[in-house]
Design an enzyme around this catalytic site. Structure first.
Site, short mmCIF file in Angstrom:
data_model
loop_
_atom_site.label_atom_id
_atom_site.label_comp_id
_atom_site.label_asym_id
_atom_site.label_seq_id
_atom_site.Cartn_x
_atom_site.Cartn_y
_atom_site.Cartn_z
N THR A 1 8.65 8.41 -12.23
CA THR A 1 10.05 8.70 -12.63
C THR A 1 10.44 10.11 -12.18
O THR A 1 11.54 10.34 -11.68
CB THR A 1 10.19 8.60 -14.17
OG1 THR A 1 9.56 7.41 -14.59
CG2 THR A 1 11.64 8.62 -14.61
N GLY B 1 4.64 9.51 -16.48
CA GLY B 1 6.00 9.57 -15.94
C GLY B 1 6.10 10.21 -14.56
O GLY B 1 7.18 10.63 -14.15
N GLU C 1 2.72 13.12 -5.64
CA GLU C 1 2.27 12.54 -6.90
C GLU C 1 0.75 12.67 -6.92
O GLU C 1 0.06 12.07 -6.09
CB GLU C 1 2.68 11.07 -6.98
CG GLU C 1 2.30 10.41 -8.29
CD GLU C 1 2.84 8.99 -8.40
OE1 GLU C 1 3.43 8.49 -7.43
OE2 GLU C 1 2.66 8.39 -9.47
N1 DCP Z 1 -6.57 6.08 -10.74
C1 DCP Z 1 -7.93 6.25 -10.76
N2 DCP Z 1 -8.48 7.29 -10.07
C2 DCP Z 1 -7.69 8.17 -9.40
C3 DCP Z 1 -6.30 8.03 -9.41
C4 DCP Z 1 -5.76 6.97 -10.11
O1 DCP Z 1 -8.65 5.47 -11.37
N3 DCP Z 1 -8.28 9.15 -8.73
C5 DCP Z 1 -5.99 4.89 -11.40
C6 DCP Z 1 -5.44 5.11 -12.77
C7 DCP Z 1 -4.34 4.10 -12.86
C8 DCP Z 1 -3.83 3.97 -11.43
O2 DCP Z 1 -4.91 4.42 -10.61
O3 DCP Z 1 -4.83 2.85 -13.27
C9 DCP Z 1 -2.59 4.83 -11.14
O4 DCP Z 1 -2.74 6.00 -11.87
P1 DCP Z 1 -1.79 7.25 -11.93
O5 DCP Z 1 -1.88 7.91 -13.24
O6 DCP Z 1 -2.15 8.13 -10.80
O7 DCP Z 1 -0.35 6.63 -11.66
P2 DCP Z 1 0.68 5.99 -12.70
O8 DCP Z 1 1.42 4.94 -11.97
O9 DCP Z 1 -0.03 5.60 -13.96
O10 DCP Z 1 1.60 7.23 -12.98
P3 DCP Z 1 2.91 7.36 -13.87
O11 DCP Z 1 2.92 6.26 -14.88
O12 DCP Z 1 2.77 8.73 -14.47
O13 DCP Z 1 4.05 7.25 -12.92
#
Ligand code: DCP
Length: 230
Positions: A35, A32, A103
């Site tokens: 969000t 999240g 983020e």
């Molecule tokens: N990711 C990764 N290595 C990183 C950072 C992220 O492999 N150092 C990957 C994991 C996810 C995508 O990038 O497939 C985005 O991950 P995040 O958890 O950072 O972002 P989300 O969009 O999933 O966050 P949220 O759902 O909490 O908003």
């Protein structure tokens, strides 16, 4: 000479005071974070810096995120090197607001994602060493510090359902087991504080509940940040 030195000292002090209060929003995939940032984006004195996922999906026409999930042993180093660069870009970005909310951070990239690839045997040792050397150099030579970490704490099965529901193409092959490993690395780092050093105090939020119902948690964070600033 003395007055010049004094005015230089004052200038340096003013510069130091102008550093924003920097917050890293951390948590598993699907916890999240987006969000959460959206909620704070509406506040006047907060600059929100979203994770550059779209940049990772189109690097001169190549989708590095997809390459990494398709063949982590081959492309993990490529993807994580680029993530490290884009995170450094965010850390060094100057903002004209009192609070800079990011983020994720270069720290979770190294301590959770790179660590996971390495521990799972998906990243060859020389790749890991080169990335880690870069990370250590960056931490030593650039200001990637923060004032507060907000940890959106979740259960792996909850984020697995959210991830499937949002259906990001690249993540379609990510199994629950992968999220469980990432969860454990976040827990050890931010909850148990038993693995890597923590770059700032941690505020823990239960983010298992429906994200649309988390307004009170968000307000609580707002209050805590305001208190830290006063
Ligand atoms: N990711 C990764 N290595 C990183 C950072 C992220 O492999 N150092 C990957 C994991 C996810 C995508 O990038 O497939 C985005 O991950 P995040 O958890 O950072 O972002 P989300 O969009 O999933 O966050 P949220 O759902 O909490 O908003």
């Amino acid at each position: 000479l003395r007055s010049r030195s004094e005015s230089f000292t004052k200038m340096a002090r003013d510069y130091m005071n102008s550093q924003p209060f920097t917050v890293f929003v951390e948590g598993n995939i699907g916890s999240g974070k987006t969000t959460f940032l959206k909620h704070f984006a509406s506040l006047d004195n907060v600059a929100t810096l979203s994770e550059p996922v779209d940049r990772w999906r189109n690097v001169r026409g190549k989708n590095f995120l997809d390459l990494m999930y398709t063949d982590p042993s081959r492309w993990g180093i490529t993807f994580q090197t680029y993530v490290q660069l884009t995170m450094l870009d965010l850390h060094t970005q100057v903002v004209d607001k009192t609070v800079k909310m990011m983020e994720r951070s270069i720290h979770s990239a190294r301590y959770c994602f790179v660590e996971n690839l390495h521990q799972s045997g998906l990243m060859p040792e020389p790749d890991f060493i080169a990335l880690d050397e870069w990370f250590n150099w960056i931490v030593k030579n650039h200001d990637v510090s923060g004032n507060l970490i907000i940890y959106l704490r979740t259960s792996p099965d909850v984020v697995h359902k959210r991830m499937l529901a949002r259906a990001r193409t690249e993540e379609s092959c990510v199994p629950l087991e992968y999220l469980e490993k990432l969860h454990q690395l976040h827990e050890d780092w931010l909850f148990h504080r038993s693995s890597f050093s923590c770059p700032a105090p941690v505020l823990i939020i239960d983010a298992n509940q429906d994200l649309n119902l988390m307004a009170s948690e968000f307000s609580n964070c707002e209050a805590q940040i305001a208190e830290a600033l006063s």
